[in-house]
Design an enzyme around this catalytic site. Structure first.
Site, PDB file in Angstrom:
ATOM      1  CD  GLU A   1     -27.764  10.315 -47.349  1.00  0.00           C
ATOM      2  OE1 GLU A   1     -26.829  11.109 -47.451  1.00  0.00           O
ATOM      3  OE2 GLU A   1     -27.739   9.171 -47.815  1.00  0.00           O
ATOM      4  CG  ASP A  15     -29.638   6.519 -47.362  1.00  0.00           C
ATOM      5  OD1 ASP A  15     -28.826   6.737 -48.283  1.00  0.00           O
ATOM      6  OD2 ASP A  15     -29.439   6.863 -46.183  1.00  0.00           O
ATOM      7  CB  SER A  23     -24.352   8.613 -47.784  1.00  0.00           C
ATOM      8  OG  SER A  23     -24.323   9.357 -48.970  1.00  0.00           O
ATOM      9  N   GLY A  65      -5.172  -6.790 -48.853  1.00  0.00           N
ATOM     10  CA  GLY A  65      -5.624  -6.856 -47.476  1.00  0.00           C
ATOM     11  C   GLY A  65      -6.317  -5.574 -47.060  1.00  0.00           C
ATOM     12  CG  ASP A 117      -7.127  -0.562 -48.549  1.00  0.00           C
ATOM     13  OD1 ASP A 117      -8.132   0.162 -48.492  1.00  0.00           O
ATOM     14  OD2 ASP A 117      -7.017  -1.497 -49.366  1.00  0.00           O
TER      15      ASP A 117
END
Length: 656
Positions: free
Chosen positions: A299, A303, A573, A633, A635
């Protein structure tokens, strides 16, 4: 730990009858009295008493209005963010609350003001008392109990004068109890912790590609060139002068980066980034970074490898949270984010709201951590300044934490928004469900049928980010679709973008029109319920809950370096730091012309959805259903859509 040692040395005391005055009422009562190795405390033992005061009712009622004042594009106060001192002052308990409690302590308990220490934000009052004083004051009996895992001091119930009910939230030690001397348990390695908390896996190697700058294979491997092409993000000027106060924050729990992995990624995919480029480290309660390649977490690597090249030469700040013991434990049980919020806002350490005050020892780490390998320092409160933008790639189910815990934490995200902080949170990788649980193979509620919204992305004052994908045979110049790989069981990371409706929070005003339009034009047709009452319904989702996500970005076939080699990964993520990077760049351009950060961006985006790329294809299956469908639009799987940097930049540069 002198308090704990004193208690352990005591013997059982003799119970005495308690006469309750007519003007006193039970304020808190334990549902089931504790019975594990239970004994009365002796009268002379001293207790560290804390009384949580109810926060300012006017502030709670006005909080949303205040945030909209500084966040809505049509407000005359747009961009006029508050200082932290102004926020603390606004939410502090009312003066009459403080006076009522201190007067009662003096008149009824003989606790003179010299013994009372109010916190700076007046959220609670602290004083030491003997057991005898505490029992007389609260008309109760104090016990010590031991359940084999930890020892607790508390009472089964306590009483307060009826006129204090509107002023006092709770008392500790009380029904909630005071935990101490946690037992030693096996400390999971950081490697174990990473895998427990990770919601994705890495493919052993990416498809071969001779030119990482080519856009021809973005349907197989997403590089930064693909991301820039998708969202019209300009190539960075490595020599540009940037603001030192506009670093991008990244929250990391149980996952730390290795510099060798960063350098491998820079060398192979972003040669304009010099090897050795690293984030600023803000270590919280023993968080360690960088680490060696073996102990690095996927992670953290992903990132940082997404954010650093996108915002270069702006820098990143890593909030590395909690010691190895707690990060491992938090991966499977407990809460999230409270120790992080403590570190960037000292007032949050004691902030009271909705029956929750300070960190909750049933869900949050306790420091100093007496367990082997634990962080021995005091809990860190208010030691770091929050960055203008914070990206978070972690989440839990709403159902795993008490609603009061989530609401109190949500207040803090609102306070950060008031101060001009933009927070982006991944919406989850299990569609409308979640990861399998012991009592639910598909991670869904009520026999695996009810959709499972996530925490904290359902808090209305965060920006929740879903994921999109460039499907096989498509290019970066074609419209993206919602990320969904569940149909392909051979796929290296089968997932679908998280989304749905909260069971804890209602629809915020800024989102109400978008949610109404969705149900009018793309109603999924599923049975539903209202007000989060899924236990007493046959419905699948909460019809009047806060919808999430708000926006989306690419989150599949992402190339990254981890464990000393190149891999493929994905998930929401990945989408969160991409969208956060776009906003960090916009902040930089505003700062150059003397404007401030954009802060909480949802009201602006819902008022001007045309600055985003509307995603109209895909679904997010889960809980035995097809989930929700992407539509024109907003959702509940891709939100309002993906970023278009030039359009977003023009819009935010036009605002004060």
């Amino acid at each position: 730990m002198r308090f704990a040692h004193a208690i352990l040395a005591t013997a059982a005391a003799t119970a005495t009858a308690i006469v309750i005055p007519s003007d006193h009422v039970i304020h808190e009562k334990r549902a089931t009295p504790g019975t594990f190795n239970r004994r009365r405390l002796e009268p002379h033992v001293r207790l560290p008493m804390r009384i949580g005061l109810k926060s300012n009712k006017v502030a709670r009622e006005s909080a949303e209005k205040w945030l909209m004042d500084v966040s809505h594009p049509k407000s005359t106060q747009y961009g006029k963010h508050w200082t932290q001192e102004e926020v603390v002052s606004a939410f502090a308990p009312a003066e009459d609350t403080v006076n009522a409690v201190t007067d009662w302590l003096g008149d009824s308990g003989g606790i003179e003001k010299a013994r009372i220490t109010p916190t700076k934000n007046k959220a609670w009052v602290a004083f030491d008392v003997t057991v005898e004083e505490a029992e007389r004051l609260l008309m109760t009996e104090y016990f010590e109990s031991d359940d084999g895992e930890r020892r607790t001091v508390g009472c089964d119930q306590y009483h307060l004068p009826s006129h204090l009910l509107e002023h006092v939230d709770y008392v500790t030690p009380g029904v909630k109890g005071l935990h101490f001397k946690p037992s030693k348990e096996k400390v999971l390695s950081k490697r174990d912790s990473n895998q427990a908390n990770r919601r994705k896996i890495f493919e052993p190697s990416p498809p071969s590609q001779s030119n990482s700058s080519s856009l021809d294979t973005c349907d197989q491997m997403i590089t930064h060139e693909c991301i820039r092409a998708l969202y019209n993000i300009p190539f960075p000027d490595p020599g540009a002068k940037v603001s030192p106060n506009n670093t991008m924050g990244i929250y990391l729990l149980s996952s730390a980066y290795a510099q060798e992995d960063l350098d491998m990624f820079f060398s192979n995919f972003t040669p304009y980034i010099a090897n050795g480029t690293a984030p600023i480290l803000n270590s919280i309660n023993g968080g360690v970074a960088p680490v060696d390649v073996f102990h690095a977490g996927p992670e953290a690597c992903m990132d940082l490898q997404l954010a650093i090249p996108l915002i270069h030469p702006q820098n990143t700040t890593v909030y590395q949270v909690d010691d190895d013991f707690w990060t491992a434990e938090q991966a499977t049980k407990g809460g999230m984010f409270n120790t992080f919020l403590d570190a960037i806002d000292g007032s949050y350490c004691t902030y009271e709201a909705y029956g929750e005050q300070g960190d909750n020892p049933d869900f949050d780490p306790v420091y100093p951590n007496e367990r082997e390998g634990g962080y021995k320092g005091e809990r860190m409160c208010g030691v770091y300044k929050p960055t203008n933008v914070i990206s978070i790639s972690y989440m839990k189910d709403e159902s795993e934490l008490p609603a009061a815990y989530q609401k109190r934490q949500c207040d803090e995200w609102l306070k950060l928004g008031l101060q001009g902080v933009s927070v982006f949170v991944a919406s989850g990788d299990s569609g409308v469900g979640d990861l399998p649980k012991p009592d639910s193979p598909n991670g869904c509620l009520r026999n695996g049928t009810v959709f499972t919204p996530g925490h904290p992305n359902t808090c209305p004052w965060l920006t929740s980010v879903g994921a999109t994908k460039v499907y096989p045979g498509k290019t970066v110049f074609d419209p993206e679709s919602a990320a969904n790989n569940l149909a392909d069981e051979t796929y290296y990371f089968p997932y679908s973008s998280g989304g749905g409706f909260s069971n804890v929070f209602g629809v915020p005003k800024y989102q109400s029109e978008a949610v109404r339009d969705y149900f009018e034009t793309a109603d999924p047709g599923y049975p539903h319920y209202y007000d989060g009452n899924w236990q007493n319904s046959t419905g699948l989702y909460n019809r009047n809950g806060r919808g999430f996500p708000d926006v989306a970005a690419n989150g599949d076939n992402i190339v990254a370096a981890f464990d000393g080699s190149i891999h493929m990964t994905g998930g929401t993520s990945a989408a969160a730091p991409i969208f956060a990077s776009v906003v960090n760049m916009i902040n930089e351009e505003r700062i150059k012309i003397g404007k401030g950060p954009v802060g909480f961006i949802n009201p602006v985006l819902y008022a001007s959805p045309e600055v985003l790329n509307d995603i109209k294809n895909g679904s997010n299956p889960g809980c035995g259903t097809n989930g929700f469908d992407a539509s024109k639009g907003w959702d509940p799987l891709t939100g309002l859509g993906t970023p278009d940097y030039p359009r977003m930049l023009d819009l935010f540069m036009s605002l004060p």
